[in-house]
Scaffold this motif. Structure first.
Motif, PDB file in Angstrom:
ATOM      1  N   ALA A   1      49.488  28.986  31.873  1.00 18.08           N
ATOM      2  CA  ALA A   1      49.086  29.565  33.157  1.00 18.08           C
ATOM      3  C   ALA A   1      47.880  30.478  32.962  1.00 18.08           C
ATOM      4  O   ALA A   1      46.943  30.479  33.766  1.00 18.08           O
ATOM      5  N   VAL A   2      47.872  31.250  31.876  1.00 23.07           N
ATOM      6  CA  VAL A   2      46.779  32.197  31.642  1.00 23.07           C
ATOM      7  C   VAL A   2      45.479  31.452  31.312  1.00 23.07           C
ATOM      8  O   VAL A   2      44.463  31.623  31.987  1.00 23.07           O
ATOM      9  N   ASP A   3      45.511  30.611  30.296  1.00 24.61           N
ATOM     10  CA  ASP A   3      44.234  30.042  29.844  1.00 24.61           C
ATOM     11  C   ASP A   3      43.740  28.893  30.727  1.00 24.61           C
ATOM     12  O   ASP A   3      42.531  28.671  30.823  1.00 24.61           O
ATOM     13  N   LEU A   4      44.652  28.194  31.394  1.00 23.69           N
ATOM     14  CA  LEU A   4      44.209  27.135  32.310  1.00 23.69           C
ATOM     15  C   LEU A   4      43.643  27.751  33.591  1.00 23.69           C
ATOM     16  O   LEU A   4      42.573  27.359  34.074  1.00 23.69           O
ATOM     17  N   THR A   5      44.369  28.732  34.144  1.00 23.15           N
ATOM     18  CA  THR A   5      43.893  29.347  35.385  1.00 23.15           C
ATOM     19  C   THR A   5      42.584  30.099  35.151  1.00 23.15           C
ATOM     20  O   THR A   5      41.681  30.075  35.992  1.00 23.15           O
ATOM     21  N   ALA A   6      42.483  30.765  33.998  1.00 22.62           N
ATOM     22  CA  ALA A   6      41.242  31.495  33.702  1.00 22.62           C
ATOM     23  C   ALA A   6      40.074  30.511  33.598  1.00 22.62           C
ATOM     24  O   ALA A   6      38.985  30.767  34.114  1.00 22.62           O
ATOM     25  N   TRP A   7      40.301  29.386  32.949  1.00 20.32           N
ATOM     26  CA  TRP A   7      39.223  28.392  32.819  1.00 20.32           C
ATOM     27  C   TRP A   7      38.796  27.875  34.192  1.00 20.32           C
ATOM     28  O   TRP A   7      37.604  27.784  34.502  1.00 20.32           O
ATOM     29  N   VAL A   8      39.815  27.557  35.024  1.00 23.00           N
ATOM     30  CA  VAL A   8      39.530  27.062  36.379  1.00 23.00           C
ATOM     31  C   VAL A   8      38.776  28.118  37.194  1.00 23.00           C
ATOM     32  O   VAL A   8      37.806  27.811  37.898  1.00 23.00           O
ATOM     33  N   ALA A   9      39.208  29.374  37.077  1.00 22.07           N
ATOM     34  CA  ALA A   9      38.524  30.448  37.806  1.00 22.07           C
ATOM     35  C   ALA A   9      37.059  30.532  37.381  1.00 22.07           C
ATOM     36  O   ALA A   9      36.163  30.695  38.209  1.00 22.07           O
ATOM     37  N   ARG A  10      36.821  30.405  36.077  1.00 21.41           N
ATOM     38  CA  ARG A  10      35.440  30.483  35.575  1.00 21.41           C
ATOM     39  C   ARG A  10      34.581  29.349  36.115  1.00 21.41           C
ATOM     40  O   ARG A  10      33.390  29.514  36.359  1.00 21.41           O
ATOM     41  N   MET A  11      35.174  28.167  36.305  1.00 19.41           N
ATOM     42  CA  MET A  11      34.409  26.984  36.700  1.00 19.41           C
ATOM     43  C   MET A  11      34.328  26.783  38.211  1.00 19.41           C
ATOM     44  O   MET A  11      33.545  25.967  38.681  1.00 19.41           O
ATOM     45  N   GLU A  12      35.167  27.485  38.975  1.00 17.97           N
ATOM     46  CA  GLU A  12      35.278  27.221  40.410  1.00 17.97           C
ATOM     47  C   GLU A  12      34.021  27.696  41.153  1.00 17.97           C
ATOM     48  O   GLU A  12      33.681  28.874  41.082  1.00 17.97           O
ATOM     49  N   PRO A  13      33.365  26.785  41.895  1.00 20.80           N
ATOM     50  CA  PRO A  13      32.139  27.177  42.603  1.00 20.80           C
ATOM     51  C   PRO A  13      32.389  27.977  43.893  1.00 20.80           C
ATOM     52  O   PRO A  13      31.545  28.778  44.287  1.00 20.80           O
ATOM     53  N   ASP A  14      33.518  27.781  44.553  1.00 21.07           N
ATOM     54  CA  ASP A  14      33.762  28.428  45.848  1.00 21.07           C
ATOM     55  C   ASP A  14      34.323  29.839  45.637  1.00 21.07           C
ATOM     56  O   ASP A  14      35.373  29.993  45.002  1.00 21.07           O
ATOM     57  N   PRO A  15      33.661  30.869  46.176  1.00 20.72           N
ATOM     58  CA  PRO A  15      34.098  32.249  45.877  1.00 20.72           C
ATOM     59  C   PRO A  15      35.507  32.584  46.375  1.00 20.72           C
ATOM     60  O   PRO A  15      36.231  33.315  45.708  1.00 20.72           O
ATOM     61  N   TYR A  16      35.900  32.042  47.531  1.00 21.01           N
ATOM     62  CA  TYR A  16      37.248  32.345  48.048  1.00 21.01           C
ATOM     63  C   TYR A  16      38.313  31.733  47.132  1.00 21.01           C
ATOM     64  O   TYR A  16      39.339  32.363  46.823  1.00 21.01           O
ATOM     65  N   LEU A  17      38.081  30.512  46.673  1.00 18.55           N
ATOM     66  CA  LEU A  17      39.029  29.850  45.772  1.00 18.55           C
ATOM     67  C   LEU A  17      39.041  30.556  44.414  1.00 18.55           C
ATOM     68  O   LEU A  17      40.100  30.771  43.819  1.00 18.55           O
ATOM     69  N   LYS A  18      37.863  30.909  43.941  1.00 18.78           N
ATOM     70  CA  LYS A  18      37.762  31.616  42.664  1.00 18.78           C
ATOM     71  C   LYS A  18      38.590  32.903  42.702  1.00 18.78           C
ATOM     72  O   LYS A  18      39.323  33.208  41.768  1.00 18.78           O
ATOM     73  N   GLN A  19      38.482  33.615  43.836  1.00 17.38           N
ATOM     74  CA  GLN A  19      39.257  34.850  43.980  1.00 17.38           C
ATOM     75  C   GLN A  19      40.759  34.563  43.889  1.00 17.38           C
ATOM     76  O   GLN A  19      41.524  35.335  43.308  1.00 17.38           O
ATOM     77  N   ALA A  20      41.196  33.443  44.452  1.00 17.20           N
ATOM     78  CA  ALA A  20      42.623  33.104  44.416  1.00 17.20           C
ATOM     79  C   ALA A  20      43.095  32.929  42.969  1.00 17.20           C
ATOM     80  O   ALA A  20      44.191  33.372  42.600  1.00 17.20           O
ATOM     81  N   TYR A  21      42.268  32.293  42.141  1.00 18.91           N
ATOM     82  CA  TYR A  21      42.647  32.083  40.736  1.00 18.91           C
ATOM     83  C   TYR A  21      42.595  33.394  39.958  1.00 18.91           C
ATOM     84  O   TYR A  21      43.464  33.683  39.143  1.00 18.91           O
ATOM     85  N   GLU A  22      41.559  34.183  40.230  1.00 19.15           N
ATOM     86  CA  GLU A  22      41.444  35.470  39.522  1.00 19.15           C
ATOM     87  C   GLU A  22      42.602  36.390  39.879  1.00 19.15           C
ATOM     88  O   GLU A  22      43.110  37.127  39.041  1.00 19.15           O
ATOM     89  N   PHE A  23      43.021  36.313  41.128  1.00 18.11           N
ATOM     90  CA  PHE A  23      44.155  37.137  41.545  1.00 18.11           C
ATOM     91  C   PHE A  23      45.428  36.693  40.827  1.00 18.11           C
ATOM     92  O   PHE A  23      46.176  37.508  40.285  1.00 18.11           O
ATOM     93  N   GLY A  24      45.674  35.400  40.828  1.00 20.04           N
ATOM     94  CA  GLY A  24      46.929  34.886  40.262  1.00 20.04           C
ATOM     95  C   GLY A  24      47.017  35.029  38.756  1.00 20.04           C
ATOM     96  O   GLY A  24      48.090  35.292  38.207  1.00 20.04           O
ATOM     97  N   VAL A  25      45.895  34.881  38.074  1.00 21.12           N
ATOM     98  CA  VAL A  25      45.961  34.830  36.613  1.00 21.12           C
ATOM     99  C   VAL A  25      46.443  36.163  36.018  1.00 21.12           C
ATOM    100  O   VAL A  25      47.122  36.188  34.995  1.00 21.12           O
TER     101      VAL A  25
END
Ligand SMILES: [Fe+2]
Ligand SMILES: [Fe+2]
Ligand SMILES: [Fe+2]
Ligand SMILES: [Fe+2]
Ligand SMILES: [Fe+2]
Ligand SMILES: [Fe+2]
Lengths: 404, 191
Positions: A106-130
């Motif tokens: 959950a930590v390293d997959l979500t962090a990777w996805v957050a780093r790669m996500e182009p949409d700021p609202y979605l990126k925030q969702a991953y950064e929040f959850g991780v």
């Protein structure tokens, strides 16, 4: 190199069935395997479980007998894939050990996805959850040393730090505040859809795992901790699934699912360190290419649309398990005190949040706090694996033991 | 803190033995990756730990399980059988060259069966004991096991480095006997 799964032929469906001997896979070594190989196995298991559950839901909503039959046939292969993947986990590892590996995923997959996500609202969702799964890792690691007398660093192997994140006590939000706004299926980048599907599937598997293995423990604190974190995983599934546009047709969803399976098997094939496991990713990729082709045909027939309209022209860069220590430390420094209100994020504990907190904690310390207290009492301090210096948040630095 | 210190924190005999299962597992992994002198030294520690651990179980825990849990007779018979097999495998290992493929293969087999054995103990034996015996009793037994562990010579005699090379805390069976004597002696002194 680029890879467009629509242009590759896979294994014909009628040649995908495996016999018992072929399904009887040799597990990875519990103590010598690459921890990220285990992470890829756990992540891929979540993806296959989602493929199965989605297909069942689709079948229950599908009036066409022909389509139902085709779904059933493909689904049977997904089931076999799930067995072949999840059975790579060795029986020597306890449920708690697997749990720690789940949180590492959950930590390293979500962090990777957050780093790669182009949409700021979605990126925030991953950064929040991780930051929350990051804290779960720390809580379970404290439990692990208490009940199994072994340190979590034997499992995560220094690739992921084990230090406090946003305290689990604060993860219990009012359910309304876990529902996010979805992306727009017509405007979202294809990679954003794949990210949402991937993290949703991983969290769903985590939730199912905790709700089922929790009662196998006899130690009261273990049983209670699984209840608590299992309920947070329910919040995470709600959080991530709400990112997906519900306006996607069933056909489109099926295509996205199969495409995502291709993407992840291809990613893992490209990044796998164990040649034997790499061969499994490759075999399964060849199966998924056929699943995808069949799903695309259904979409053309029933949706009257070309799958190319909703899919990327080639696979995005491979999903990679790698350390995210600096990135996580930056989030720890900047997003620790965030919570949610409606579909957005706020810094202040609001009335609905406070009410939920009162209701669920009932004026007592939750299991996630008690597990760390109990560890301190017994070993003199909490368990941490800190490789990059002191904690970014001064409030969460190691407290010297009271007695000394 | 070295890993060897960890069971010191254990409170009762079950926690102590579960902690030793983890040490045994980590030691197997260590022997597998080590080479040369380090491998000989790690293997000697493994032999000693297995001797202490299995003897403690045979002397202290299996009798409790035999009497205290449903089907205890059969469960314990199965465990004793596995322990005998492991001991025999250890004896075979001591006759092999530590750097050989033969040793690697035999060690890998022993590791699998010892880890499986430990899992069975935890699942079919230990988890039932806590419900059957009170905490005081289990803690007293832990103290006895720890005393016996100290009484049994842990490491090769100082200055006996050549012996280390030949893998030695002494012949495997002698180590088991020595631990058993210490455990029986330690038990009667304590009680
Ligand atoms: Fe699949
Ligand atoms: Fe989590
Ligand atoms: Fe989660
Ligand atoms: Fe598939
Ligand atoms: Fe044993
Ligand atoms: Fe044992």
């Amino acid at each position: 190199m680029t890879f467009n799964p629509l242009e590759h032929r896979g294994i014909p469906l009628d040649r995908q069935l495996r016999n018992w001997r072929e399904l009887d896979v040799e597990p990875i070594d519990p103590d010598h395997a690459d921890p990220y190989t285990r992470c890829r196995i756990i992540a891929m298991n979540g993806i296959e479980v989602e493929a199965i559950l989605f297909s069942h839901q689709f079948a229950r909503n599908c009036p066409s007998m022909d389509v139902k039959r085709q779904l059933a046939e493909v689904r049977y292969m997904e089931q076999q894939q799930q067995r072949a993947v999840n059975w790579l986990l060795p029986g020597v590892s306890s449920a708690l050990e697997n749990t720690i590996a789940y949180e590492q995923v959950a930590v390293d997959l979500t962090a990777w996805v957050a780093r790669m996500e182009p949409d700021p609202y979605l990126k925030q969702a991953y950064e929040f959850g991780v930051l929350e799964d990051f804290d779960h890792l720390y809580r379970y690691a404290n439990l692990y040393e208490m009940v199994q007398h072994r340190k979590a660093e034997k499992i995560v192997d220094g690739l992921t730090e084990v230090i406090p994140g946003r305290p689990t006590r604060y993860h219990h939000r009012h359910p309304h505040d876990n529902v996010r706004e979805p992306y727009d299926r017509n405007a979202a980048a294809p990679i954003s859809k794949l990210h949402a599907l991937t993290i949703m599937a991983a969290e769903q598997q985590t939730m199912n795992y905790y709700m089922n293995v929790g009662p196998e423990y006899m130690e009261p604190i273990a049983r209670q901790l699984y209840q608590e974190i299992g309920l947070v995983e329910e919040e995470h599934v709600t959080h991530y699934e709400s990112l997906v546009d519900p306006g996607e047709t069933w056909w489109e969803r099926l295509v996205n699912h199969e495409y995502n399976e291709c993407y992840l098997y291809h990613s893992f094939m490209e990044t796998e360190s164990d040649p034997r496991i790499k061969a499994i990713w490759e075999l399964h990729l060849d199966m998924e290419l056929e699943h995808l082709r069949l799903a695309c045909d259904l979409m053309r027939e029933h949706d009257g649309r070309e799958p190319e309209q909703v899919l990327a022209p080639e696979l995005p860069p491979p999903v990679t398990f790698e350390p995210n220590k600096a990135y996580l430390r930056e989030l720890l420094d900047t997003q620790m005190d965030l919570t949610t209100l409606g579909a957005g994020y706020v810094w202040e504990a609001h009335e609905r949040f406070e009410r939920m907190q009162e209701g669920i904690h009932g004026g007592e310390a939750p299991p996630s706090d008690r597990v760390v207290d109990a560890h301190r009492e017994r070993f003199g301090s909490d368990y941490r694996l800190s490789t990059e210096g002191e904690h970014p948040d001064p409030r969460l630095r190691e407290q010297p033991s009271q007695e000394r | 803190m070295s890993v060897e210190d960890r069971p010191e924190h254990a409170e009762d005999v079950i926690e102590l033995l579960v902690g030793q299962h983890m040490l045994i597992r980590d030691l197997f992994a260590e022997v597998q990756t080590a080479t040369g002198e380090h491998r000989a030294e790690a293997f000697a520690r493994l032999v000693h730990l297995l001797a202490v651990h299995e003897t403690a179980e045979e002397e202290v825990v299996h009798p409790l399980a035999r009497r205290g849990i449903d089907g205890g007779e059969q469960v314990v018979e199965d465990r004793l059988h596995e322990e005998r097999e492991a001991k025999e495998a250890l004896v075979r290992l001591e006759g092999m060259d530590l750097g050989s493929e033969e040793f690697d293969a035999a060690l890998a087999l022993l590791r699998d069966s010892v880890l499986q054995h430990a899992h069975y103990e935890e699942a079919y034996e230990f988890r039932h004991l806590r419900g059957r015996y009170d905490q005081d009793r289990l803690e007293t037994l832990a103290a006895q096991v720890r005393m016996a562990e100290k009484a049994a010579p842990t490491h090769p005699h100082p200055g006996n480095e050549t012996a280390v090379k030949n893998l030695t805390v002494g012949p495997v069976l002698a180590v088991f006997d020595r631990v058993r004597d210490a455990m029986r002696g330690g038990g009667s002194q304590g009680g």
